[in-house]
Scaffold this active site. Structure first.
Site, PDB file in Angstrom:
ATOM      1  N   GLU A 187      33.106 -24.987  77.500  1.00 13.32           N
ATOM      2  CA  GLU A 187      33.748 -25.790  78.558  1.00 13.32           C
ATOM      3  C   GLU A 187      35.081 -26.367  78.073  1.00 13.32           C
ATOM      4  O   GLU A 187      36.056 -26.389  78.824  1.00 13.32           O
ATOM      5  CB  GLU A 187      32.790 -26.906  78.994  1.00 13.32           C
ATOM      6  CG  GLU A 187      31.575 -26.340  79.721  1.00 13.32           C
ATOM      7  CD  GLU A 187      30.473 -27.362  79.934  1.00 13.32           C
ATOM      8  OE1 GLU A 187      30.040 -27.984  78.943  1.00 13.32           O
ATOM      9  OE2 GLU A 187      30.049 -27.553  81.077  1.00 13.32           O
ATOM     10  N   GLU A 218      22.836 -24.310  77.821  1.00 15.06           N
ATOM     11  CA  GLU A 218      22.200 -25.616  78.055  1.00 15.06           C
ATOM     12  C   GLU A 218      20.797 -25.492  78.637  1.00 15.06           C
ATOM     13  O   GLU A 218      19.929 -26.326  78.399  1.00 15.06           O
ATOM     14  CB  GLU A 218      23.069 -26.466  79.001  1.00 15.06           C
ATOM     15  CG  GLU A 218      24.359 -26.974  78.396  1.00 15.06           C
ATOM     16  CD  GLU A 218      25.549 -26.062  78.585  1.00 15.06           C
ATOM     17  OE1 GLU A 218      25.352 -24.856  78.855  1.00 15.06           O
ATOM     18  OE2 GLU A 218      26.686 -26.545  78.438  1.00 15.06           O
TER      19      GLU A 218
HETATM   20  N1  CAA Z   1      24.677 -30.467  68.492  1.00 17.42           N
HETATM   21  C1  CAA Z   1      24.314 -31.000  67.297  1.00 17.42           C
HETATM   22  N2  CAA Z   1      24.170 -30.279  66.158  1.00 17.42           N
HETATM   23  C2  CAA Z   1      24.376 -28.966  66.238  1.00 17.42           C
HETATM   24  C3  CAA Z   1      24.746 -28.337  67.448  1.00 17.42           C
HETATM   25  C4  CAA Z   1      24.905 -29.144  68.614  1.00 17.42           C
HETATM   26  N3  CAA Z   1      25.307 -28.657  69.782  1.00 17.42           N
HETATM   27  N4  CAA Z   1      24.877 -27.007  67.206  1.00 17.42           N
HETATM   28  C5  CAA Z   1      24.608 -26.820  65.907  1.00 17.42           C
HETATM   29  N5  CAA Z   1      24.302 -27.995  65.319  1.00 17.42           N
HETATM   30  C6  CAA Z   1      23.937 -28.233  63.921  1.00 17.42           C
HETATM   31  C7  CAA Z   1      22.535 -27.758  63.621  1.00 17.42           C
HETATM   32  O1  CAA Z   1      21.582 -28.720  64.012  1.00 17.42           O
HETATM   33  C8  CAA Z   1      22.600 -27.544  62.119  1.00 17.42           C
HETATM   34  O2  CAA Z   1      22.488 -28.799  61.497  1.00 17.42           O
HETATM   35  P1  CAA Z   1      21.600 -28.952  60.132  1.00 17.42           P
HETATM   36  O3  CAA Z   1      22.266 -28.051  59.126  1.00 17.42           O
HETATM   37  O4  CAA Z   1      21.702 -30.390  59.804  1.00 17.42           O
HETATM   38  O5  CAA Z   1      20.230 -28.480  60.468  1.00 17.42           O
HETATM   39  C9  CAA Z   1      24.030 -27.065  61.903  1.00 17.42           C
HETATM   40  O6  CAA Z   1      24.756 -27.454  63.074  1.00 17.42           O
HETATM   41  C10 CAA Z   1      24.123 -25.551  61.784  1.00 17.42           C
HETATM   42  O7  CAA Z   1      23.499 -24.969  62.921  1.00 17.42           O
HETATM   43  P2  CAA Z   1      22.360 -23.843  62.817  1.00 17.42           P
HETATM   44  O8  CAA Z   1      21.585 -23.998  61.536  1.00 17.42           O
HETATM   45  O9  CAA Z   1      21.575 -23.869  64.089  1.00 17.42           O
HETATM   46  O10 CAA Z   1      23.273 -22.548  62.706  1.00 17.42           O
HETATM   47  P3  CAA Z   1      22.907 -21.066  63.160  1.00 17.42           P
HETATM   48  O11 CAA Z   1      24.008 -20.196  62.641  1.00 17.42           O
HETATM   49  O12 CAA Z   1      21.514 -20.717  62.790  1.00 17.42           O
HETATM   50  O13 CAA Z   1      22.976 -21.084  64.773  1.00 17.42           O
HETATM   51  C11 CAA Z   1      23.937 -21.654  66.907  1.00 17.42           C
HETATM   52  C12 CAA Z   1      24.192 -21.312  65.412  1.00 17.42           C
HETATM   53  C13 CAA Z   1      23.386 -20.434  67.635  1.00 17.42           C
HETATM   54  C14 CAA Z   1      25.298 -22.039  67.499  1.00 17.42           C
HETATM   55  C15 CAA Z   1      22.944 -22.827  66.999  1.00 17.42           C
HETATM   56  O14 CAA Z   1      23.369 -23.885  66.152  1.00 17.42           O
HETATM   57  C16 CAA Z   1      22.780 -23.382  68.387  1.00 17.42           C
HETATM   58  O15 CAA Z   1      22.121 -22.798  69.206  1.00 17.42           O
HETATM   59  N6  CAA Z   1      23.390 -24.591  68.661  1.00 17.42           N
HETATM   60  C17 CAA Z   1      23.209 -25.292  69.906  1.00 17.42           C
HETATM   61  C18 CAA Z   1      23.993 -24.625  71.022  1.00 17.42           C
HETATM   62  C19 CAA Z   1      23.777 -25.382  72.317  1.00 17.42           C
HETATM   63  O16 CAA Z   1      22.676 -25.486  72.822  1.00 17.42           O
HETATM   64  N7  CAA Z   1      24.883 -25.916  72.892  1.00 17.42           N
HETATM   65  C20 CAA Z   1      24.832 -26.660  74.118  1.00 17.42           C
HETATM   66  C21 CAA Z   1      24.734 -28.148  73.823  1.00 17.42           C
HETATM   67  S1  CAA Z   1      24.528 -29.111  75.290  1.00 17.42           S
HETATM   68  C22 CAA Z   1      26.076 -29.231  75.985  1.00 17.42           C
HETATM   69  O17 CAA Z   1      27.030 -28.720  75.474  1.00 17.42           O
HETATM   70  C23 CAA Z   1      26.154 -30.002  77.270  1.00 17.42           C
HETATM   71  C24 CAA Z   1      27.437 -29.843  77.992  1.00 17.42           C
HETATM   72  O18 CAA Z   1      27.588 -28.993  78.825  1.00 17.42           O
HETATM   73  C25 CAA Z   1      28.568 -30.734  77.720  1.00 17.42           C
END
Ligand code: CAA
Length: 259
Positions: free
Chosen positions: A113, A133
């Site tokens: 976004e 999301e």
């Molecule tokens: N918020 C907080 N922390 C996050 C994050 C997020 N959106 N995305 C990643 N992190 C953190 C993880 O918790 C992890 O922290 P730790 O090392 O302390 O455990 C660190 O970043 C590394 O992430 P991963 O270990 O998960 O890395 P990966 O390579 O295995 O996966 C990924 C990468 C696919 C991007 C995965 O991190 C993921 O799915 N992240 C969340 C994506 C998501 O759901 N985004 C939407 C959020 S809601 C939103 O954005 C609302 C809106 O419209 C405004």
């Protein structure tokens, strides 16, 4: 102002660059980062030397979305009552000079976004866009359900918002979400070249072109065309229109004054 969640620098004195810098959380967008990003972009917008801005992240993540740890315990009252998300995300919409998103790695949820709030996106070949999301029980909250269908059409936007599938850089370019795809190791070099090209264009025409293209998303065709026509007419009041056309006809390089 000192920044912690972003890094800020300028290039050639005329391009402002903001690098999102929360690597431990894949640049998850929290209040601090969004406040700092807004402040940095506003400062560049107010600086007459700056003609274009770039927002970028790391090779692994432009931004993996809004910070899930910050909102996991939120109630409806916390969220709606505090105008959560939209409050400090709207600043970027007030920036008048062009803002390019240079995206590598994940641009998910709020990261996608944020990229779409910029004026256009240049993607590295490892970029991945998505609105996942739904997998955590919410929907996009910073314009994803509105800007994504305008960029890629209803079918792909529905697919992405409902299944959480990611779109790679090739599909993103084919679908119109991004303007160009470049090799990862060339992302900043290419984005900077584009930004410098824009920074050297006559400033008033740049502002008017951005404002007019954005109007296409805010109004119907007749209103938009009329808006464009009036801005077009107003360009004839500028020095740079006289200089640009005179230089073209005189087969020489124009000397713009941004006035
Ligand atoms: N918020 C907080 N922390 C996050 C994050 C997020 N959106 N995305 C990643 N992190 C953190 C993880 O918790 C992890 O922290 P730790 O090392 O302390 O455990 C660190 O970043 C590394 O992430 P991963 O270990 O998960 O890395 P990966 O390579 O295995 O996966 C990924 C990468 C696919 C991007 C995965 O991190 C993921 O799915 N992240 C969340 C994506 C998501 O759901 N985004 C939407 C959020 S809601 C939103 O954005 C609302 C809106 O419209 C405004």
């Amino acid at each position: 102002m000192t920044y912690e969640a972003i890094e800020v620098r300028t290039e050639a004195g005329k391009v402002g660059i903001v690098t999102l810098n929360r690597p431990q959380a894949l640049n998850a967008l929290n209040d601090q980062l969004m406040d700092e990003l807004g402040a940095a972009l506003k400062a560049f917008d107010a600086d007459p030397a700056i003609g274009c801005m770039i927002v970028t992240g790391s090779a692994k993540a432009f931004a993996a979305g809004a910070d899930i740890s910050a909102m996991a315990k939120f109630t409806f009252k916390d969220s709606y009552g505090s105008d959560f998300i939209t409050r400090n995300w709207e600043t970027i919409r007030t920036i008048r000079k062009p803002v390019i998103a240079a995206v590598s790695g994940f641009a998910l949820g709020g990261g996608c976004e944020l990229a779409m709030m910029c004026d256009f996106i240049i993607a590295a070949d490892n970029a991945k866009f998505g609105q996942p999301e739904i997998k955590i029980g919410i929907i996009p909250g910073a314009g994803g359900t509105q800007r994504l269908p305008r960029a890629v059409g209803k079918s792909k936007a529905m697919d992405m918002a409902l299944t959480a599938r990611m779109m790679d850089a090739t599909e993103a370019e084919r679908s119109g979400l991004v303007s160009r795809v470049v090799a990862l190791d060339k992302l900043m070099e290419e984005s900077l070249a584009v930004a410098l090209t824009i920074a050297d264009m006559p400033r008033l025409a740049v502002l008017a072109a951005k404002e007019s293209v954005n109007r296409a998303f805010e109004s119907g065709l007749s209103d938009g065309v009329m808006f464009e026509r009036r801005l077009f007419h107003s360009m004839f009041a500028t020095h740079d229109q006289k200089e640009g056309m005179d230089a073209f006809l005189g087969k020489r390089k124009p000397a713009f004054k941004n006035e």
